[in-house]
Design an enzyme around this catalytic site. Structure first.
Site, PDB file in Angstrom:
ATOM      1  N   HIS A  60       2.781   6.726   2.589  1.00  0.00           N
ATOM      2  CA  HIS A  60       2.189   6.168   1.441  1.00  0.00           C
ATOM      3  C   HIS A  60       0.816   6.242   1.353  1.00  0.00           C
ATOM      4  CE1 HIS A  60       0.736   3.037  -1.461  1.00  0.00           C
ATOM      5  NE2 HIS A  60       1.919   2.906  -1.822  1.00  0.00           N
TER       6      HIS A  60
ATOM      7  N   ASN B 174       7.867  -1.936  -3.556  1.00  0.00           N
ATOM      8  CA  ASN B 174       6.995  -2.028  -2.481  1.00  0.00           C
ATOM      9  C   ASN B 174       6.144  -2.952  -2.347  1.00  0.00           C
ATOM     10  OD1 ASN B 174       5.371  -1.402  -0.409  1.00  0.00           O
ATOM     11  ND2 ASN B 174       4.251   0.524  -1.364  1.00  0.00           N
ATOM     12  N   TRP B 175       6.223  -4.080  -1.588  1.00  0.00           N
ATOM     13  CA  TRP B 175       5.780  -5.365  -1.544  1.00  0.00           C
ATOM     14  C   TRP B 175       4.358  -5.309  -0.852  1.00  0.00           C
ATOM     15  CZ3 TRP B 175       9.820  -9.631  -0.074  1.00  0.00           C
ATOM     16  CH2 TRP B 175      10.743 -10.089  -1.267  1.00  0.00           C
TER      17      TRP B 175
ATOM     18  N   GLU C 181       3.504   9.823  -6.237  1.00  0.00           N
ATOM     19  CA  GLU C 181       2.603   8.776  -6.451  1.00  0.00           C
ATOM     20  C   GLU C 181       1.147   9.363  -6.504  1.00  0.00           C
ATOM     21  OE1 GLU C 181       4.252   4.601  -5.705  1.00  0.00           O
ATOM     22  OE2 GLU C 181       3.156   5.606  -3.800  1.00  0.00           O
TER      23      GLU C 181
HETATM   24  P1  PGA Z   1       1.466  -0.129  -8.139  1.00  0.00           P
HETATM   25  O1  PGA Z   1       1.467   0.456  -6.599  1.00  0.00           O
HETATM   26  O2  PGA Z   1       2.744  -0.254  -8.682  1.00  0.00           O
HETATM   27  O3  PGA Z   1       0.914  -1.471  -7.803  1.00  0.00           O
HETATM   28  O4  PGA Z   1       0.585   0.782  -8.800  1.00  0.00           O
HETATM   29  C1  PGA Z   1       2.532   1.626  -6.479  1.00  0.00           C
HETATM   30  C2  PGA Z   1       2.629   1.865  -4.780  1.00  0.00           C
HETATM   31  O5  PGA Z   1       1.703   1.979  -4.320  1.00  0.00           O
HETATM   32  O6  PGA Z   1       3.724   2.200  -4.492  1.00  0.00           O
END
Ligand code: PGA
Length: 256
Positions: free
Chosen positions: A95, A10-11, A165
């Site tokens: 997200h 996920n950029w 997440e």
């Molecule tokens: P991170 O972000 O790996 O920089 O913690 C993950 C995400 O938000 O998908």
């Protein structure tokens, strides 16, 4: 056949120029071609999608968001059909950074409907803001799941991926990633809830990913002990070498 681990980059709002995006993508493509036992998905800003559409071996591209509208006068929005036409196969929906900007479970549900209509694979993000000691986060996650999946048809479940997440583990401000044990417990819980929505058999087939401060040091441990079938990677996906190490460890880990 054993399913490959799904490793999603996920950029977010990076890199800053098309030239840098191209260079990063070509580095990731090389690493992905070597990581034969992993399926890689790169989700760039939508603007870069079409230039990345001719993805390489083991690589697909995805979007980070989608409009729930299919057409019409919606300034700034991008429809699922447009994403599809630009080469996206996947789309991240719900997200936490989008939810923080006002996306509710109801909106997420509509976006899922729009994406599935165009046969995109949906990566639905869920996760608690806080891991409280009374276990209230379980009911928070349950309602995110139930409300986001309220309108989904059973026949579309094959195109659903769940990304767990925990918000407190995401991004620069996060102190640390979850523990694999913590994620294991939640992944069982997610599957249990899914089973009540879509039945045991279909729930068993859904891929669950872990995301939040994934890096080359913890990737394999999550895949081995977290009960997940893949990872959603933010910061560590912005450097081809670092992300390549994650792909390598995923490719070398057994998906049981
Ligand atoms: P991170 O972000 O790996 O920089 O913690 C993950 C995400 O938000 O998908």
């Amino acid at each position: 056949m054993m399913k490959k681990f799904l490793i999603v980059a996920n950029w977010k709002m990076s890199p800053e120029t098309p030239a840098r995006a191209k260079a990063l993508f070509s580095g990731i493509k090389k690493a992905a071609a070597r990581a034969k036992n992993a399926q890689t998905v790169v989700c760039p800003p939508a603007l870069y999608l079409s230039s990345m559409a001719t993805a390489g071996k083991n690589v697909a591209v995805g979007a980070q968001d989608v409009s729930y509208e299919s057409d019409g006068t919606h300034t700034g929005e991008i429809s699922a059909r447009m994403l599809k036409a630009a080469g996206a196969k996947y789309v991240i929906i719900g997200h936490s950074e989008r939810r923080a900007r006002g996306e509710t479970n109801g909106i997420v549900a509509k976006e899922i409907g729009a994406a599935l209509k165009e046969k995109l694979i949906v990566i639905l993000c869920i996760g608690e803001r806080e891991r409280d000691t009374h276990g209230e986060y379980f009911s928070f996650i349950e309602s995110q799941l139930r409300e986001s999946l309220a309108g989904i048809a059973k026949k579309d479940m094959g195109r659903l991926v769940i990304a767990y997440e925990p918000v407190w583990a995401i991004g620069e401000k996060a102190k640390e990633a979850d523990t694999p044990e913590g994620t294991f417990e939640i992944s069982l819980f997610i599957r249990k809830i899914l089973a009540t929505i879509i039945g045991k058999e279909k729930a068993f087939a859904v891929q669950i990913l872990y995301g939040g401060s994934v890096n080359p040091n913890n990737a394999a441990v999550f895949l081995k002990r977290g009960g997940v079938q893949g990872l959603l990677v933010g910061r560590a996906s912005l450097d081809a070498r670092t992300f390549g190490e994650i792909l390598k460890s995923a490719s070398m880990t057994k998906n049981i």
